[in-house]
Structures are given as C-alpha cells and as structure tokens.
Design a protein around this motif. Structure first.
Motif, PDB file in Angstrom:
ATOM      1  N   HIS A 130      41.022   8.780  89.690  1.00  0.00           N
ATOM      2  CA  HIS A 130      41.801  10.012  89.804  1.00  0.00           C
ATOM      3  C   HIS A 130      40.945  11.201  90.258  1.00  0.00           C
ATOM      4  O   HIS A 130      41.279  11.892  91.217  1.00  0.00           O
ATOM      5  CB  HIS A 130      42.467  10.316  88.457  1.00  0.00           C
ATOM      6  N   ASP A 131      39.820  11.384  89.579  1.00  0.00           N
ATOM      7  CA  ASP A 131      38.967  12.545  89.866  1.00  0.00           C
ATOM      8  C   ASP A 131      38.441  12.548  91.296  1.00  0.00           C
ATOM      9  O   ASP A 131      38.175  13.608  91.863  1.00  0.00           O
ATOM     10  CB  ASP A 131      37.764  12.582  88.912  1.00  0.00           C
ATOM     11  N   ALA A 132      38.269  11.350  91.856  1.00  0.00           N
ATOM     12  CA  ALA A 132      37.708  11.249  93.199  1.00  0.00           C
ATOM     13  C   ALA A 132      38.794  11.109  94.263  1.00  0.00           C
ATOM     14  O   ALA A 132      38.504  11.154  95.459  1.00  0.00           O
ATOM     15  CB  ALA A 132      36.761  10.055  93.277  1.00  0.00           C
ATOM     16  N   GLY A 133      40.033  10.914  93.824  1.00  0.00           N
ATOM     17  CA  GLY A 133      41.140  10.781  94.776  1.00  0.00           C
ATOM     18  C   GLY A 133      41.118   9.477  95.545  1.00  0.00           C
ATOM     19  O   GLY A 133      41.658   9.407  96.660  1.00  0.00           O
ATOM     20  N   GLY A 134      40.521   8.453  94.978  1.00  0.00           N
ATOM     21  CA  GLY A 134      40.503   7.175  95.688  1.00  0.00           C
ATOM     22  C   GLY A 134      39.636   6.155  94.987  1.00  0.00           C
ATOM     23  O   GLY A 134      39.247   6.331  93.833  1.00  0.00           O
ATOM     24  N   VAL A 135      39.349   5.069  95.708  1.00  0.00           N
ATOM     25  CA  VAL A 135      38.585   3.960  95.131  1.00  0.00           C
ATOM     26  C   VAL A 135      37.096   4.302  95.101  1.00  0.00           C
ATOM     27  O   VAL A 135      36.528   4.736  96.107  1.00  0.00           O
ATOM     28  CB  VAL A 135      38.810   2.669  95.951  1.00  0.00           C
ATOM     29  N   THR A 136      36.492   4.106  93.942  1.00  0.00           N
ATOM     30  CA  THR A 136      35.056   4.348  93.795  1.00  0.00           C
ATOM     31  C   THR A 136      34.392   3.094  93.227  1.00  0.00           C
ATOM     32  O   THR A 136      35.061   2.117  92.898  1.00  0.00           O
ATOM     33  CB  THR A 136      34.769   5.519  92.828  1.00  0.00           C
ATOM     34  N   GLN A 137      33.100   3.183  93.059  1.00  0.00           N
ATOM     35  CA  GLN A 137      32.345   2.077  92.486  1.00  0.00           C
ATOM     36  C   GLN A 137      32.845   1.745  91.079  1.00  0.00           C
ATOM     37  O   GLN A 137      32.765   0.601  90.635  1.00  0.00           O
ATOM     38  CB  GLN A 137      30.849   2.432  92.475  1.00  0.00           C
ATOM     39  N   ARG A 138      33.384   2.743  90.385  1.00  0.00           N
ATOM     40  CA  ARG A 138      33.885   2.500  89.025  1.00  0.00           C
ATOM     41  C   ARG A 138      35.078   1.541  89.050  1.00  0.00           C
ATOM     42  O   ARG A 138      35.261   0.736  88.140  1.00  0.00           O
ATOM     43  CB  ARG A 138      34.312   3.819  88.376  1.00  0.00           C
ATOM     44  N   ASP A 139      35.907   1.656  90.086  1.00  0.00           N
ATOM     45  CA  ASP A 139      37.043   0.725  90.219  1.00  0.00           C
ATOM     46  C   ASP A 139      36.552  -0.679  90.524  1.00  0.00           C
ATOM     47  O   ASP A 139      37.080  -1.661  89.987  1.00  0.00           O
ATOM     48  CB  ASP A 139      37.984   1.210  91.328  1.00  0.00           C
ATOM     49  N   ASP A 145      45.029   5.170  98.417  1.00  0.00           N
ATOM     50  CA  ASP A 145      43.625   4.796  98.295  1.00  0.00           C
ATOM     51  C   ASP A 145      43.409   4.191  96.912  1.00  0.00           C
ATOM     52  O   ASP A 145      43.003   4.869  95.964  1.00  0.00           O
ATOM     53  CB  ASP A 145      42.743   6.026  98.509  1.00  0.00           C
ATOM     54  N   ALA A 146      43.758   2.905  96.802  1.00  0.00           N
ATOM     55  CA  ALA A 146      43.702   2.192  95.519  1.00  0.00           C
ATOM     56  C   ALA A 146      43.634   0.700  95.814  1.00  0.00           C
ATOM     57  O   ALA A 146      43.919   0.263  96.931  1.00  0.00           O
ATOM     58  CB  ALA A 146      44.941   2.506  94.690  1.00  0.00           C
ATOM     59  N   ILE A 147      43.236  -0.068  94.809  1.00  0.00           N
ATOM     60  CA  ILE A 147      43.218  -1.525  94.947  1.00  0.00           C
ATOM     61  C   ILE A 147      44.087  -2.139  93.853  1.00  0.00           C
ATOM     62  O   ILE A 147      44.305  -1.531  92.808  1.00  0.00           O
ATOM     63  CB  ILE A 147      41.780  -2.096  94.890  1.00  0.00           C
ATOM     64  N   ARG A 175      34.184   8.667  96.408  1.00  0.00           N
ATOM     65  CA  ARG A 175      35.045   7.659  97.019  1.00  0.00           C
ATOM     66  C   ARG A 175      34.220   6.761  97.928  1.00  0.00           C
ATOM     67  O   ARG A 175      33.323   7.234  98.631  1.00  0.00           O
ATOM     68  CB  ARG A 175      36.114   8.334  97.889  1.00  0.00           C
ATOM     69  N   LEU A 176      34.568   5.496  97.926  1.00  0.00           N
ATOM     70  CA  LEU A 176      33.920   4.574  98.852  1.00  0.00           C
ATOM     71  C   LEU A 176      34.467   4.820 100.254  1.00  0.00           C
ATOM     72  O   LEU A 176      35.641   5.151 100.426  1.00  0.00           O
ATOM     73  CB  LEU A 176      34.201   3.121  98.445  1.00  0.00           C
ATOM     74  N   THR A 177      33.627   4.638 101.240  1.00  0.00           N
ATOM     75  CA  THR A 177      34.117   4.661 102.613  1.00  0.00           C
ATOM     76  C   THR A 177      34.998   3.431 102.825  1.00  0.00           C
ATOM     77  O   THR A 177      34.925   2.461 102.049  1.00  0.00           O
ATOM     78  CB  THR A 177      32.941   4.586 103.614  1.00  0.00           C
ATOM     79  N   ALA A 178      35.812   3.477 103.853  1.00  0.00           N
ATOM     80  CA  ALA A 178      36.701   2.341 104.144  1.00  0.00           C
ATOM     81  C   ALA A 178      35.877   1.068 104.305  1.00  0.00           C
ATOM     82  O   ALA A 178      36.260  -0.007 103.823  1.00  0.00           O
ATOM     83  CB  ALA A 178      37.519   2.617 105.399  1.00  0.00           C
ATOM     84  N   GLU A 179      34.732   1.203 104.944  1.00  0.00           N
ATOM     85  CA  GLU A 179      33.887   0.036 105.187  1.00  0.00           C
ATOM     86  C   GLU A 179      33.309  -0.512 103.879  1.00  0.00           C
ATOM     87  O   GLU A 179      33.335  -1.721 103.627  1.00  0.00           O
ATOM     88  CB  GLU A 179      32.746   0.420 106.142  1.00  0.00           C
ATOM     89  N   ALA A 180      32.828   0.384 103.021  1.00  0.00           N
ATOM     90  CA  ALA A 180      32.255  -0.043 101.739  1.00  0.00           C
ATOM     91  C   ALA A 180      33.324  -0.698 100.871  1.00  0.00           C
ATOM     92  O   ALA A 180      33.066  -1.668 100.153  1.00  0.00           O
ATOM     93  CB  ALA A 180      31.649   1.161 101.017  1.00  0.00           C
ATOM     94  N   LEU A 193      35.672  -5.545  98.480  1.00  0.00           N
ATOM     95  CA  LEU A 193      36.851  -6.384  98.251  1.00  0.00           C
ATOM     96  C   LEU A 193      36.612  -7.840  98.637  1.00  0.00           C
ATOM     97  O   LEU A 193      37.198  -8.744  98.044  1.00  0.00           O
ATOM     98  CB  LEU A 193      38.059  -5.835  99.018  1.00  0.00           C
ATOM     99  N   LYS A 194      35.755  -8.045  99.624  1.00  0.00           N
ATOM    100  CA  LYS A 194      35.466  -9.428 100.047  1.00  0.00           C
ATOM    101  C   LYS A 194      34.912 -10.260  98.894  1.00  0.00           C
ATOM    102  O   LYS A 194      35.074 -11.468  98.848  1.00  0.00           O
ATOM    103  CB  LYS A 194      34.453  -9.423 101.200  1.00  0.00           C
ATOM    104  N   GLU A 195      34.220  -9.563  97.987  1.00  0.00           N
ATOM    105  CA  GLU A 195      33.599 -10.284  96.863  1.00  0.00           C
ATOM    106  C   GLU A 195      34.466 -10.240  95.604  1.00  0.00           C
ATOM    107  O   GLU A 195      34.062 -10.708  94.551  1.00  0.00           O
ATOM    108  CB  GLU A 195      32.226  -9.670  96.568  1.00  0.00           C
ATOM    109  N   LEU A 196      35.643  -9.637  95.736  1.00  0.00           N
ATOM    110  CA  LEU A 196      36.529  -9.483  94.581  1.00  0.00           C
ATOM    111  C   LEU A 196      37.760 -10.345  94.759  1.00  0.00           C
ATOM    112  O   LEU A 196      38.779  -9.903  95.305  1.00  0.00           O
ATOM    113  CB  LEU A 196      36.960  -8.018  94.439  1.00  0.00           C
ATOM    114  N   SER A 197      37.697 -11.565  94.264  1.00  0.00           N
ATOM    115  CA  SER A 197      38.792 -12.511  94.424  1.00  0.00           C
ATOM    116  C   SER A 197      40.116 -11.929  93.942  1.00  0.00           C
ATOM    117  O   SER A 197      40.219 -11.432  92.816  1.00  0.00           O
ATOM    118  CB  SER A 197      38.462 -13.771  93.624  1.00  0.00           C
ATOM    119  N   GLY A 198      41.116 -11.979  94.820  1.00  0.00           N
ATOM    120  CA  GLY A 198      42.472 -11.600  94.415  1.00  0.00           C
ATOM    121  C   GLY A 198      42.829 -10.142  94.598  1.00  0.00           C
ATOM    122  O   GLY A 198      44.005  -9.791  94.551  1.00  0.00           O
TER     123      GLY A 198
END
Lengths: 101, 101
Positions: free
Chosen positions: A75-84, A27-29, A4-9, A14-19
C-alpha cells in the motif's frame, strides 16, 4: 521505505514464484491456493497470518471453503515490492508443506 | 436437509442480527466487520473458523488488514437458511466480545 519493483524486476521475481501472476489493471500479484478442505485452507491462513503479522506486511485474501485467493501489493509504495515477493515465497513454502506447491 | 428461509423469515431474522443485510442480486446475507488491527481481525476469524468447522457450515470471507467482509449462504439449499442465521449470530457474539458489536 521500500520501493516498487520495476516491471522487469517483478517479472524476474514472478518466474521463481510458482503459481503467482500479475493482477490485470493493478500493480499487484495474485495466487489462488486450493487445499483439501477448510481445515487445511484455514491452517494455511493461520500460518501465513503469523508470518504477515511478524513482518508487518499483510495480504488481501478471500477464503471460500478449501480455496484461498491471495492478492499482494504494498500500500505505502503503491505497488509490488520486495516485501510482497517475500510474503509470496513464504506462502508458497507453507502451501508446499501442506502438499500444495 | 435444511430449507431456505422464506423472504419473510429472512427479514425477521435479520432484524435481530445487528449489521447484517441481504446481498443484492443473491440469496445471501453479508456483514463487514472492522476491527482495531490485523491481530484482532484474524483473532475474530480464528474463533469464527472453529465455530464454522464444528458446525460444518463455512463462510465466504475476505480480509484486508483490519476488515473482514463476510457473506453467508447455504450452498446445498441455494440460499439463506437457519444455519446461516446461526453462524451470523455466533460471529456477532465473537465480534462483540472483541468490542465490535
């Protein structure tokens, strides 16, 4: 296993992900894409499905005519990861090619 | 313009539509399809999308990996019409060909 990404990461990514925004209470986007019509919306979904299947990382998504609401979480990580983040980037690129960036 | 089915006509139609039920609190019908994996679920969606586009009548649907939740209602008529029944039948036929009937 991907972590899982830290809240900061997550915020930095997200800053670079328009929309894309964080989902309240989870813990999802998410991002809602609005296309010209169903043909274009499902065309987006078809291309995104191929990317998802190839990387074995799949979205939760809802389609109503020209709108596609996408939620990404690992799912496996229980939150947002680099894969998302990577799938979100790929979806943005596909949408941009369809004229919706 | 296609007309809303009466409650009785809707119930009669649903008896012949395996897996479909009325949506609580809304004039719509729903079915959740569970496939083997994402490949099969999105394959179903691709075939159903072609049927929907050809008949210019589109579903509301949500996909999470191997699951596809479908809600059908006819926006212009404000409820369930024969067009929804026909799309539901087509979806059942596609699912049955994939081994999920």
């Amino acid at each position: 296993m991907v972590e899982r990404l830290t809240a900061e990461a997550r915020k930095t990514a997200l800053k670079e992900l328009s929309g894309w925004t964080e989902v309240a209470g989870r813990d999802a986007i998410e991002r809602t894409f609005v296309f010209k019509d169903f043909n274009e919306a499902f065309g987006f979904m078809g291309r995104a499905a191929l990317v998802a299947e190839k990387s074995d990382h799949h979205p939760e998504w809802r389609n109503v005519y020209k709108t596609v609401e996408v939620v990404l979480s690992t799912h496996d990580a229980g939150g947002v990861t680099q894969r998302d983040i990577e799938l979100a980037k790929a979806m943005n690129a596909i949408a941009a090619q369809l004229g919706h960036g």
